[in-house]
Design a protein around this motif. Structure first.
Motif, short mmCIF file in Angstrom:
data_model
loop_
_atom_site.label_atom_id
_atom_site.label_comp_id
_atom_site.label_asym_id
_atom_site.label_seq_id
_atom_site.Cartn_x
_atom_site.Cartn_y
_atom_site.Cartn_z
N ARG A 1 -1.46 -7.63 -8.67
CA ARG A 1 -2.41 -6.85 -9.27
C ARG A 1 -2.65 -5.66 -8.72
O ARG A 1 -2.82 -5.03 -7.60
CB ARG A 1 -4.00 -7.72 -8.86
CG ARG A 1 -5.34 -7.08 -9.42
CD ARG A 1 -6.25 -6.84 -8.25
NE ARG A 1 -5.70 -5.33 -7.51
CZ ARG A 1 -6.56 -4.72 -6.60
NH1 ARG A 1 -7.64 -5.43 -6.23
NH2 ARG A 1 -6.26 -3.86 -5.89
N HIS B 1 -16.78 -3.79 3.10
CA HIS B 1 -16.78 -2.33 4.03
C HIS B 1 -17.05 -1.49 2.70
O HIS B 1 -17.27 -1.54 1.79
CB HIS B 1 -15.26 -1.73 4.21
CG HIS B 1 -14.20 -2.03 3.18
ND1 HIS B 1 -13.59 -2.98 2.52
CD2 HIS B 1 -13.97 -0.95 2.37
CE1 HIS B 1 -12.79 -2.49 1.52
NE2 HIS B 1 -13.00 -1.28 1.67
N THR C 1 -11.32 -6.16 -7.57
CA THR C 1 -12.22 -5.87 -6.56
C THR C 1 -13.70 -6.46 -6.75
O THR C 1 -14.22 -6.68 -7.71
CB THR C 1 -12.37 -4.05 -6.73
OG1 THR C 1 -11.25 -3.80 -6.83
CG2 THR C 1 -13.11 -3.80 -5.41
N ARG D 1 0.89 -1.19 0.02
CA ARG D 1 -0.13 0.15 0.04
C ARG D 1 0.91 1.48 0.07
O ARG D 1 1.84 1.40 0.72
CB ARG D 1 -0.72 -0.13 1.32
CG ARG D 1 -1.91 -1.17 1.07
CD ARG D 1 -3.23 -0.77 1.82
NE ARG D 1 -4.19 -1.73 1.73
CZ ARG D 1 -5.48 -1.24 1.34
NH1 ARG D 1 -5.83 -0.23 1.56
NH2 ARG D 1 -6.30 -2.38 1.17
N ASP E 1 -16.51 3.01 1.61
CA ASP E 1 -15.23 3.88 1.67
C ASP E 1 -15.52 5.18 2.18
O ASP E 1 -14.69 5.92 2.76
CB ASP E 1 -14.60 4.17 0.39
CG ASP E 1 -13.78 2.94 -0.37
OD1 ASP E 1 -13.28 2.11 0.60
OD2 ASP E 1 -13.61 2.95 -1.46
N GLN F 1 -10.30 -9.38 1.28
CA GLN F 1 -10.78 -8.33 2.69
C GLN F 1 -12.04 -8.48 3.19
O GLN F 1 -12.85 -9.40 2.41
CB GLN F 1 -10.58 -6.89 1.84
CG GLN F 1 -9.63 -6.00 1.93
CD GLN F 1 -9.75 -4.71 1.44
OE1 GLN F 1 -10.49 -4.55 0.45
NE2 GLN F 1 -8.95 -3.99 2.11
N MET G 1 -11.72 2.90 -8.77
CA MET G 1 -10.72 1.97 -8.68
C MET G 1 -10.13 1.85 -10.38
O MET G 1 -10.93 1.44 -10.94
CB MET G 1 -11.21 0.71 -8.01
CG MET G 1 -10.11 -0.45 -8.29
SD MET G 1 -8.58 -0.16 -7.38
CE MET G 1 -9.04 -0.54 -5.67
N HIS H 1 -17.93 -3.45 -0.71
CA HIS H 1 -16.83 -3.93 -1.83
C HIS H 1 -15.75 -4.34 -0.70
O HIS H 1 -15.58 -4.10 0.49
CB HIS H 1 -16.82 -2.94 -2.88
CG HIS H 1 -15.79 -1.84 -1.96
ND1 HIS H 1 -16.22 -0.64 -1.19
CD2 HIS H 1 -14.16 -1.61 -1.88
CE1 HIS H 1 -15.25 0.22 -1.00
NE2 HIS H 1 -14.16 -0.31 -1.24
N GLY I 1 -11.30 -5.88 -1.58
CA GLY I 1 -10.36 -6.63 -2.50
C GLY I 1 -10.57 -8.02 -2.48
O GLY I 1 -10.77 -8.72 -1.33
O1 LIG Z 1 -7.97 -3.57 -3.47
C1 LIG Z 1 -9.09 -3.75 -3.78
O2 LIG Z 1 -9.70 -4.13 -4.75
C2 LIG Z 1 -10.34 -2.88 -2.83
C3 LIG Z 1 -9.52 -2.22 -1.75
C4 LIG Z 1 -10.27 -1.59 -0.88
O3 LIG Z 1 -11.53 -1.48 -0.95
C5 LIG Z 1 -9.85 -0.62 0.44
O4 LIG Z 1 -8.53 -1.11 0.84
O5 LIG Z 1 -10.50 0.12 0.85
#
Ligand SMILES: O=C(O)CCC(=O)C(=O)O
Length: 265
Positions: free
Chosen positions: A191, A107, A141, A55, A109, A104, A128, A180, A182
């Motif tokens: 990716r 959640h 995603t 990240r 955003d 993940q 994205m 959504h 990851g």
């Molecule tokens: O990496 C992704 O596809 C989504 C990541 C995401 O939604 C996030 O970290 O808030």
């Protein structure tokens, strides 16, 4: 599809995908600028960020070509219709998902909006950008269509989600209150996604952008990017002022000059 048609789709489904919104020249330029930051030294620090995921934050301070995604004309034409005027850039980060990453948690955003009960209006819009092809196998995603309209307490299952499969250079635009996550990367390659996120001007940005991007760097960007970073004011209340004055004075000598000469701007 034009911006208004895409907005209609986004209001209904919560998201829309624009395939091949930028060409590979920009994708390659961004990858070149990001390469020094993607050497496995910024791995996720918790399960949400992903222990097998890199990240990189504060992107406008590190990879200037990212501006081409953040102020992409079609994206901004869409966000213009979904958020109040003078909306801000809430976050802009690179998410490089490595093989072995797990999904993940679902959640939203626009976390600030979570202080309000569902169903609620969105106070953010996320994008994205796929810098690699996004596939089912490499952790594209996963998004839950219509979840922006869900009532309080409803939990998604993986079966509720669709996978945002799209070629490199494409963008998914979605409301900040859409669930959504990851996906898992079960492939052998990485990716890379870039996610610029925008928020209503009365919401606190996820990343403190005026500190993340030093003033001398902010001063090199367009008026639009500067405004998105926070070098803007919002009525009512001249919200965002510095010492009672417009913050753009701090990074734009020409703006100061225009004001000194009494030219309205
Ligand atoms: O990496 C992704 O596809 C989504 C990541 C995401 O939604 C996030 O970290 O808030």
């Amino acid at each position: 599809m034009d911006a208004s048609e895409l907005v209609k789709r986004i209001r209904g489904d919560g998201y829309a995908i624009v395939a091949n919104a930028v060409d590979c020249t920009l994708v390659e330029a961004i990858k070149r600028e990001l390469a020094p930051w993607l050497m496995r030294q910024h791995m996720g620090r918790n399960d949400f960020e992903g222990y097998h995921t890199e990240r990189v934050y504060a992107l406008l301070a590190k990879a200037p070509s990212i501006a081409g995604l953040i102020e992409h004309p079609l994206v901004l034409a869409i966000v213009d219709q979904l958020l109040p005027v003078n909306y801000l850039l809430s976050a802009a980060l690179a998410i490089n998902v490595h093989p072995g990453e797990t999904p993940q948690r679902f959640h939203v955003d626009d976390a600030g909006g979570n202080l309000l009960k569902r169903p609620r209006v969105h106070v953010g819009v996320s994008t994205m950008w796929a810098l690699d092809d996004f596939t089912v196998a490499n952790g594209a995603t996963e998004i839950v269509p219509g979840s922006h309209l869900w009532e309080e307490g409803r939990e998604p299952t993986p079966a509720d989600a669709v996978t945002a499969v799209m070629p490199a250079g494409s963008v998914m635009i979605f409301l900040g209150n859409v669930l959504h996550r990851g996906g898992a990367n079960q492939s052998t390659g990485v990716r890379l996604g870039i996610t610029p996120q925008y928020c209503a001007p009365f919401i606190r940005q996820l990343e403190n952008m005026v500190l993340a991007v030093p003033p001398e760097i902010a001063g090199r960007y367009s008026d639009r990017i500067q405004s998105l970073l926070g070098y803007s004011v919002v009525e009512p209340g001249f919200m965002g002022y510095v010492d009672g004055l417009h913050p753009k004075r701090l990074i734009d000598p020409e703006y100061r000059g225009r004001k000194a000469r009494g030219i309205p701007s």
